[in-house]
Design a protein around this motif. Structure first.
Motif, PDB file in Angstrom:
ATOM      1  N   ALA A   1      19.625  21.850   1.980  1.00 51.02           N
ATOM      2  CA  ALA A   1      19.944  21.855   3.411  1.00 51.02           C
ATOM      3  C   ALA A   1      20.235  23.254   3.933  1.00 51.02           C
ATOM      4  N   THR A   2      20.845  24.086   3.091  1.00 50.73           N
ATOM      5  CA  THR A   2      21.268  25.424   3.537  1.00 50.73           C
ATOM      6  C   THR A   2      20.389  26.540   3.008  1.00 50.73           C
ATOM      7  N   SER A   3      19.428  26.211   2.161  1.00 51.41           N
ATOM      8  CA  SER A   3      18.587  27.216   1.488  1.00 51.41           C
ATOM      9  C   SER A   3      19.430  28.213   0.700  1.00 51.41           C
ATOM     10  N   ASN A   4      20.539  27.727   0.153  1.00 48.41           N
ATOM     11  CA  ASN A   4      21.431  28.564  -0.655  1.00 48.41           C
ATOM     12  C   ASN A   4      21.312  28.138  -2.110  1.00 48.41           C
ATOM     13  N   PRO A   5      20.667  28.960  -2.964  1.00 51.58           N
ATOM     14  CA  PRO A   5      20.441  28.554  -4.355  1.00 51.58           C
ATOM     15  C   PRO A   5      21.713  28.502  -5.191  1.00 51.58           C
ATOM     16  N   GLN A   6      22.794  29.081  -4.720  1.00 50.24           N
ATOM     17  CA  GLN A   6      24.035  29.076  -5.505  1.00 50.24           C
ATOM     18  C   GLN A   6      24.530  27.662  -5.797  1.00 50.24           C
ATOM     19  N   TYR A   7      24.369  26.780  -4.840  1.00 48.17           N
ATOM     20  CA  TYR A   7      24.846  25.408  -5.042  1.00 48.17           C
ATOM     21  C   TYR A   7      24.045  24.706  -6.129  1.00 48.17           C
ATOM     22  N   LEU A   8      22.731  24.864  -6.110  1.00 51.63           N
ATOM     23  CA  LEU A   8      21.888  24.268  -7.143  1.00 51.63           C
ATOM     24  C   LEU A   8      22.159  24.914  -8.501  1.00 51.63           C
ATOM     25  N   ASP A   9      22.342  26.219  -8.523  1.00 46.62           N
ATOM     26  CA  ASP A   9      22.637  26.906  -9.776  1.00 46.62           C
ATOM     27  C   ASP A   9      23.933  26.393 -10.400  1.00 46.62           C
ATOM     28  N   THR A  10      24.941  26.178  -9.564  1.00 48.52           N
ATOM     29  CA  THR A  10      26.207  25.641 -10.071  1.00 48.52           C
ATOM     30  C   THR A  10      26.028  24.217 -10.573  1.00 48.52           C
ATOM     31  N   ALA A  11      25.258  23.411  -9.842  1.00 51.17           N
ATOM     32  CA  ALA A  11      24.987  22.045 -10.273  1.00 51.17           C
ATOM     33  C   ALA A  11      24.320  22.040 -11.646  1.00 51.17           C
ATOM     34  N   ALA A  12      23.335  22.912 -11.837  1.00 56.23           N
ATOM     35  CA  ALA A  12      22.623  22.965 -13.114  1.00 56.23           C
ATOM     36  C   ALA A  12      23.541  23.433 -14.240  1.00 56.23           C
TER      37      ALA A  12
ATOM     38  N   LEU B   1      20.913   8.870 -15.017  1.00 57.01           N
ATOM     39  CA  LEU B   1      19.468   8.953 -14.793  1.00 57.01           C
ATOM     40  C   LEU B   1      19.148   9.048 -13.307  1.00 57.01           C
ATOM     41  N   ALA B   2      19.883   8.303 -12.488  1.00 55.64           N
ATOM     42  CA  ALA B   2      19.670   8.397 -11.040  1.00 55.64           C
ATOM     43  C   ALA B   2      20.118   9.764 -10.518  1.00 55.64           C
ATOM     44  N   GLY B   3      21.238  10.264 -11.030  1.00 53.30           N
ATOM     45  CA  GLY B   3      21.683  11.595 -10.631  1.00 53.30           C
ATOM     46  C   GLY B   3      20.693  12.661 -11.044  1.00 53.30           C
ATOM     47  N   LEU B   4      20.106  12.487 -12.204  1.00 52.77           N
ATOM     48  CA  LEU B   4      19.137  13.452 -12.715  1.00 52.77           C
ATOM     49  C   LEU B   4      17.944  13.602 -11.784  1.00 52.77           C
ATOM     50  N   VAL B   5      17.387  12.488 -11.314  1.00 52.75           N
ATOM     51  CA  VAL B   5      16.221  12.599 -10.440  1.00 52.75           C
ATOM     52  C   VAL B   5      16.606  13.159  -9.073  1.00 52.75           C
ATOM     53  N   ARG B   6      17.835  12.894  -8.633  1.00 54.84           N
ATOM     54  CA  ARG B   6      18.260  13.407  -7.336  1.00 54.84           C
ATOM     55  C   ARG B   6      18.525  14.915  -7.398  1.00 54.84           C
ATOM     56  N   VAL B   7      18.934  15.405  -8.550  1.00 54.03           N
ATOM     57  CA  VAL B   7      19.037  16.857  -8.721  1.00 54.03           C
ATOM     58  C   VAL B   7      17.640  17.468  -8.784  1.00 54.03           C
ATOM     59  N   MET B   8      16.755  16.875  -9.576  1.00 53.59           N
ATOM     60  CA  MET B   8      15.397  17.413  -9.697  1.00 53.59           C
ATOM     61  C   MET B   8      14.659  17.403  -8.369  1.00 53.59           C
ATOM     62  N   GLU B   9      14.980  16.444  -7.526  1.00 49.14           N
ATOM     63  CA  GLU B   9      14.344  16.359  -6.209  1.00 49.14           C
ATOM     64  C   GLU B   9      14.576  17.619  -5.388  1.00 49.14           C
ATOM     65  N   ASN B  10      15.630  18.345  -5.697  1.00 49.75           N
ATOM     66  CA  ASN B  10      15.984  19.547  -4.950  1.00 49.75           C
ATOM     67  C   ASN B  10      15.619  20.847  -5.662  1.00 49.75           C
ATOM     68  N   MET B  11      14.874  20.750  -6.757  1.00 51.67           N
ATOM     69  CA  MET B  11      14.511  21.933  -7.523  1.00 51.67           C
ATOM     70  C   MET B  11      13.153  22.476  -7.088  1.00 51.67           C
ATOM     71  N   PRO B  12      13.085  23.753  -6.747  1.00 47.65           N
ATOM     72  CA  PRO B  12      11.780  24.368  -6.487  1.00 47.65           C
ATOM     73  C   PRO B  12      10.895  24.291  -7.729  1.00 47.65           C
TER      74      PRO B  12
ATOM     75  N   TYR C   1      11.813  26.670 -10.524  1.00 53.46           N
ATOM     76  CA  TYR C   1      13.225  26.789 -10.889  1.00 53.46           C
ATOM     77  C   TYR C   1      13.360  26.970 -12.400  1.00 53.46           C
ATOM     78  N   PRO C   2      14.181  27.925 -12.862  1.00 53.82           N
ATOM     79  CA  PRO C   2      14.241  28.252 -14.297  1.00 53.82           C
ATOM     80  C   PRO C   2      14.521  27.073 -15.215  1.00 53.82           C
ATOM     81  N   ASP C   3      15.399  26.154 -14.802  1.00 51.22           N
ATOM     82  CA  ASP C   3      15.779  25.036 -15.661  1.00 51.22           C
ATOM     83  C   ASP C   3      14.940  23.782 -15.449  1.00 51.22           C
ATOM     84  N   LYS C   4      13.935  23.853 -14.611  1.00 54.24           N
ATOM     85  CA  LYS C   4      13.194  22.644 -14.230  1.00 54.24           C
ATOM     86  C   LYS C   4      12.587  21.941 -15.445  1.00 54.24           C
TER      87      LYS C   4
END
Length: 385
Positions: free
Chosen positions: A182-193, A238-249, A252-255
């Motif tokens: 939503a914010t185009s801020n990769p820090q949030y995704l990086d912290t999630a990963a 498993l549901a959380g996993l796909v919802r995180v992946m849904e937001n990965m470019p 993304y290094p960990d994809k």
């Protein structure tokens, strides 16, 4: 073993001869093909969502509006509302957000209390109203800047500070990931990963490809002597996993690492599906909990359909699995739209009945139906196979 239904006769056997299956949704006779018709899927989703919203309006919220239970339900309502001509469901969520002032829960760093952040971020992405994510963004910034250096042993109220239980992987990383988009801020995704892998290092059993619920379950055993792996707990993962992946470019290094975890879990979960099409409350001791359980089943079916829709799973292997799971789910809906067979709030396998329901089960059902509706848009022949 993963089996394939090869004919309409097989569907009839599935629906009428499997133990525990009742056809609340469609009366005494169910045409097997109707379960996979888009009109039927949309209709049953409407009935389930409308029952839940009417229950809120008539009887009030059993849990606080901001609570994780309802937050999980909102994810399914949002998914349904994103289908064309279903915007009224999004209006329901906007009204709830306004009632809450778009705030998260009081326990700032507990994942349960900011699970609702994923719905706030999705609504912001659609409506671009900054008030929808302003409070959660401030909280997310503090999560990003937190040390997260405590061990995850289940003591000293660790859940208020770390993702120390497997359910948290649906609550916390998803909220940060959708905010990242939503914010185009990769820090949030990086912290999630980063925090996803911290929890995984502690709770994931690489031999079983399943997660323990929390540190207190690492050495527990079921009645049959096998390890305790809770169906809904792993459904949250498993549901959380796909919802995180849904937001990965795509780059993304960990994809790739996330995708491998997803495929490993998907294969293991599919292998544990019961003859009735569901997953029972205990994955490795289904005989001790012999009735289907729809919240875990719903999250599994959703996550597997997501993988089919995103090309991560092959249709020949997994379409028969989700088709059977959907039959188990759809035939758990009562005539009035109430979803039954949902295990009550807990942390381990427990008994269920046809009349037990909870909001998170509704969320899982609607997430599943929406992914199935999408799948049939691109694979129309699947409804006949």
């Amino acid at each position: 073993m993963i089996t394939q239904l090869k004919s309409k006769r097989s569907w009839l056997l599935l629906l009428f001869l499997m133990p525990g299956i009742k056809t609340y949704a469609t009366g005494p006779v169910v045409k097997p093909d109707s379960l996979l018709q888009k009109a039927y899927i949309l209709n049953i989703m409407h009935r389930v969502a409308d029952w839940q919203i009417n229950d809120w309006n008539t009887n009030g919220f059993k849990h606080a509006k901001v609570d994780w239970t309802n937050a999980a339900c909102y994810t399914g309502i949002y998914a349904l509302g994103s289908i064309k001509n279903n915007e009224k469901y999004l209006t329901t969520l906007v009204n709830i957000g306004n009632d809450l002032g778009w705030n998260t829960g009081r326990d700032r760093f507990m994942a349960d209390d900011y699970c609702i952040g994923q719905t706030y971020s999705l609504l912001y992405t659609k409506y671009k109203d900054k008030k929808m994510i302003a409070p959660f963004t401030l909280l997310a910034d503090s999560i990003v800047n937190k040390q997260h250096d405590e061990p995850l042993e289940w003591k000293n109220h660790i859940a208020s500070r770390e993702w120390a239980w497997c359910d948290a992987l649906f609550m916390g990383p998803t909220a940060l990931s959708y905010l990242s988009t939503a914010t185009s801020n990769p820090q949030y995704l990086d912290t999630a990963a980063k925090l996803w892998w911290k929890t995984t290092d502690y709770l994931y059993d690489p031999a079983e490809h399943l997660y323990f619920r929390d540190g207190s379950y690492l050495d527990k055993k079921e009645k049959n002597g096998k390890k305790v792996f809770w169906a809904r707990g792993n459904g949250w993962v498993l549901a959380g996993l796909v919802r995180v992946m849904e937001n990965m470019p795509a780059n993304y290094p960990d994809k790739k690492k996330f995708e491998k975890l997803y495929r490993d879990m998907a294969a293991r979960v599919a292998s544990l599906q019961q003859p009735d099409g569901s997953w029972h409350a205990s994955l490795l001791d289904p005989e001790s909990y012999p009735v289907k359980e729809t919240s875990g089943t719903g999250f599994y079916c959703y996550a597997l359909l997501w993988g089919l829709n995103h090309g991560l799973l092959d249709n020949k292997t997994y379409w028969p699995v989700v088709k059977k799971a959907w039959a188990a789910l759809a035939t758990s809906v009562h005539a009035d739209g109430m979803l039954g067979y949902v295990q009550r709030i807990g942390a381990s396998p427990d008994a269920v009945t046809e009349n037990s329901t909870e909001v998170y089960g509704v969320g899982a059902f609607l997430l599943t139906g929406t992914q199935l509706y999408q799948y049939l848009n691109t694979h129309p022949v699947a409804a006949k196979n």
